[in-house]
Scaffold this motif. Structure first.
Motif, short mmCIF file in Angstrom:
data_model
loop_
_atom_site.label_atom_id
_atom_site.label_comp_id
_atom_site.label_asym_id
_atom_site.label_seq_id
_atom_site.Cartn_x
_atom_site.Cartn_y
_atom_site.Cartn_z
N ASP A 16 38.13 18.83 -30.61
CA ASP A 16 37.69 18.30 -29.37
C ASP A 16 36.58 19.63 -29.14
O ASP A 16 36.82 20.78 -29.19
CB ASP A 16 38.39 18.31 -28.22
N ARG A 60 36.03 14.40 -31.16
CA ARG A 60 35.35 13.96 -29.84
C ARG A 60 34.60 15.08 -29.61
O ARG A 60 34.86 16.38 -29.54
CB ARG A 60 36.79 13.80 -28.92
N PHE A 82 34.62 12.77 -23.17
CA PHE A 82 34.69 12.84 -24.61
C PHE A 82 34.32 11.25 -25.29
O PHE A 82 34.89 10.39 -25.10
CB PHE A 82 36.21 13.09 -24.91
N TRP A 123 41.59 17.54 -22.82
CA TRP A 123 41.92 18.00 -24.22
C TRP A 123 42.91 16.88 -25.11
O TRP A 123 43.83 16.67 -24.28
CB TRP A 123 42.29 19.54 -24.33
N GLU A 124 42.71 16.76 -26.10
CA GLU A 124 43.56 16.05 -26.92
C GLU A 124 45.02 16.83 -26.95
O GLU A 124 44.93 18.15 -26.93
CB GLU A 124 42.86 16.05 -28.28
N HIS A 132 40.38 23.12 -29.78
CA HIS A 132 39.63 22.92 -28.78
C HIS A 132 38.46 23.83 -28.44
O HIS A 132 38.76 25.26 -28.32
CB HIS A 132 40.73 23.03 -27.29
#
Length: 234
Positions: A16, A60, A82, A123-124, A132
């Motif tokens: 991300d 993303r 995102f 965030w993932e 990140h």
């Protein structure tokens, strides 16, 4: 053989990236460089990862363009959610191409508000390995957080002080972090001035600072450094 077959059995990497882009008038000479680098980001990162025998399972990108709440609150922050690349690359490109340099008023800008919004991104949390990354592009110092908090369009999620923002960024064994310690990276292309150089670059962990000068923007090698930093940290 598709990429997925080629790397089957390897770890699943999720990346991300939030790009915070100063879109004030002083960025006019360099904004095109920043934008063209942002648009090449996906392909270049994929190339570097492939050379290392790794594939990104999910990439993303989110963009936050910022100006100055003290100058014009209505366009002080423009952002995407995102966007999954490459499937949403059209939306990403449209947004990036649409960023115009203008406004800003006084010298400091609302860069810390943009950083706060980036830190608090959704965030993932899945897949095997995560990275990140927040990248800040600015040629100016930033107003202290809360300077323009009374403006109606000011984001409610932004903490009221830099100390509070640092608590959200977090540190080893932090109880208040919203960033995942093993995943996070902050890359600053920002002047050698407060708050970027001190306290952020000096005191925040996992932070890289490339000092920028007003009117001198993102050089090719700098974007390569970001790509390498992400690839090497996976």
């Amino acid at each position: 053989m598709s990429n997925n077959e080629q790397y089957q059995g390897n770890l699943q990497y999720a990346v991300d990236i939030v790009l915070c882009i100063d879109a004030t008038g002083s960025m006019y000479p360099v904004l095109d460089n920043v934008k063209s680098s942002a648009l090449q980001f996906h392909d270049r990162l994929n190339d570097v990862m492939a050379k290392k025998g790794k594939a990104i399972s999910q990439l993303r990108l989110k963009v936050i363009a910022f100006r100055d709440f003290g100058d014009n609150p209505s366009n002080a922050i423009e952002q995407t959610g995102f966007l999954q690349l490459p499937s949403q690359s059209g939306d990403f490109e449209d947004f990036v191409r649409g960023i115009d340099a203008g406004g800003g008023g006084d010298y400091p800008e609302s860069g810390l508000e943009a950083l706060a919004l980036a830190i608090n991104s959704p965030w993932e949390t899945g897949l095997d390995r995560r990275r990140h990354v927040i990248v800040m592009f600015t040629d100016a110092p930033a107003h202290p957080l809360g300077t323009h908090a009374s403006v109606p369009s000011y984001p409610a999620a932004v903490p009221s002080s830099l100390d509070d923002l640092f608590e959200q960024w977090g540190y080893a064994r932090s109880q208040t972090a919203v960033m995942e310690q093993s995943a996070k990276r902050l890359v600053l292309f920002a002047p050698d001035q407060a708050p970027w150089s001190d306290p952020i670059a000096e005191e925040w962990d996992l932070t890289l600072h490339f000092a920028s000068k007003a009117g001198q923007g993102l050089e090719e090698f700098e974007m390569d450094e970001i790509i390498e930093t992400i690839a090497n940290s996976l």
